[in-house]
Design an enzyme around this catalytic site. Sequence first.
Site, PDB file in Angstrom:
ATOM      1  CG  HIS A 302      11.125   0.390   6.906  1.00  0.00           C
ATOM      2  ND1 HIS A 302      11.461  -0.931   7.089  1.00  0.00           N
ATOM      3  CD2 HIS A 302      11.823   0.802   5.819  1.00  0.00           C
ATOM      4  CE1 HIS A 302      12.321  -1.315   6.160  1.00  0.00           C
ATOM      5  NE2 HIS A 302      12.545  -0.269   5.361  1.00  0.00           N
ATOM      6  CG  HIS A 345       8.177   3.505  -1.658  1.00  0.00           C
ATOM      7  ND1 HIS A 345       8.474   2.197  -1.436  1.00  0.00           N
ATOM      8  CD2 HIS A 345       9.258   4.021  -2.307  1.00  0.00           C
ATOM      9  CE1 HIS A 345       9.659   1.899  -1.896  1.00  0.00           C
ATOM     10  NE2 HIS A 345      10.164   2.976  -2.453  1.00  0.00           N
ATOM     11  CD  GLU A 351      13.057   2.420  -5.075  1.00  0.00           C
ATOM     12  OE1 GLU A 351      12.903   1.230  -4.729  1.00  0.00           O
ATOM     13  OE2 GLU A 351      12.503   3.370  -4.504  1.00  0.00           O
ATOM     14  CG  HIS A 375      10.033  -1.537  -8.409  1.00  0.00           C
ATOM     15  ND1 HIS A 375      10.555  -2.039  -7.239  1.00  0.00           N
ATOM     16  CD2 HIS A 375       9.376  -2.560  -9.000  1.00  0.00           C
ATOM     17  CE1 HIS A 375      10.219  -3.314  -7.118  1.00  0.00           C
ATOM     18  NE2 HIS A 375       9.504  -3.649  -8.180  1.00  0.00           N
ATOM     19  CG  HIS A 381       8.165  -0.198  -5.732  1.00  0.00           C
ATOM     20  ND1 HIS A 381       8.122   1.049  -6.303  1.00  0.00           N
ATOM     21  CD2 HIS A 381       9.229  -0.167  -4.892  1.00  0.00           C
ATOM     22  CE1 HIS A 381       9.100   1.803  -5.848  1.00  0.00           C
ATOM     23  NE2 HIS A 381       9.794   1.080  -4.973  1.00  0.00           N
TER      24      HIS A 381
END
Length: 465
Positions: A302, A345, A351, A375, A381
């Site tokens: 990803h 992560h 964020e 976060h 999260h």
Amino acid sequence: MAAQNDQLDSSFNDLDYLSGFGNSLESEAIAGALPRGQNSPLLCPYGLYAEQISGTSFTAPRKLNHRSWMYRIKPSVTHEPFAPRSPSHGKLVSEFNDSNSVTTPTQLRWRPVDIPDRPTDFIDGLFTVCGAGSSFLRHGYAIHMYTANKSMENCALCNADGDFLIVPQKGRLWITTECGKLHVSPGEIAVLPQGFRFSVEMPDGPSRGYVAEIFGTHFQLPDLGPIGANGLAASRDFLVPKAWFEDGMRPGYTIVQKYGGELFTAKQDFSPFNVVAWHGNYAPYKYDLSKFCPYNTVLVDHSDPSINTVLTAPTDKPGVALLDFVIFPPRWLVAEHTFRPPYYHRNCMSEFMGLIYGGYEAKADGFLPGGASLHSCMTPHGPDTKTYEVCLLLKACTATIALGDEAKPHKITNTMAFMFESCLMPRICLWALNSPFRDHDYYQCWIGLKSHFKLEDAAVQNAQI
């Protein structure tokens, strides 16, 4: 009144724009209004006043210098002294400290905030959620949201603290600026640079959205690195208003100045939108997020979310942003042998996420259009339990534990999520932390994650080796 509204609607729906991010542009509402050969002649055409607006210091390097020249019917200095706005706003912050905000590493999420019942315009409907730094020190950012239902009347807002990046989620915005008009719908963004006066009309009534504000710098397009010359947000898709002006007396017109997070007002007898012509590279602009050209993995794993950066406000440290604006648009997921939603992560960046429409691929429940999540630095999260285990999101499965390697290429559709990401650790405003719209059960979305560890599988694998 109906005829007047129809006229306003026509003036915004038939807009034509200039294009190009950071270009040096020129526009005149009347032919010949721009001086030729110099910026400030003794007598400007049509008896206009020349006025410069500077978004950087005069001596900033040419490639970083932001400034425009305006040719207006009356100069903007023609107003009464500023005075503190009464009543004060109370929920705008531009210097974050112990007196107005708190810190917490806990994952936070908010449901969509209700549109107010009483008449509320963009200014009164704006409130700060979190941020860091100080507009006084010219370094930092603030993240706001707005909920409103009426147009600004006989007034304009000027933000002396920083640049606004506005992300409408519900309801169109008709934004009149000194450079001209912008029609901004959900799915588009508008950037209003520091110092410009603007007014916001709300033709659809109830409106809601998000605002990122940056202090001491401006947004720019991210470098593309090994992607090459093309992709992500194309410069030509950024649209700048053409010159438009209004003349005549406007008794009691109010300029609202946001300065150090406080609001001040000054009266004048004319509209600030009296610019007949302008030229330069410092101007408001808008961008349609559907024009973003996303890049993604085509084999395994990803990609980092930074691959979806639309705009960035850099710091002096290479690769580290004061604030990135990142989107998660419709796109294909095709990676093999890969858990396709975002990985779990912890990040040295913080964020803040919002959702414009649809659903978000990492949250099957609870993250709603108009809502938000935060976060903070190094807070873990990632996908919720349902996304990881059974993938109910958008009524379609991508590669999750339930599907394994049988997942086929899948297109995420009808969605537009975004992220404001910053290297600075945010402080949260008390009214946001104590909001009735805060989801205090947010942590529960991960509690159901269970261990899939199988020791016997490890033994078999070791025996095979």
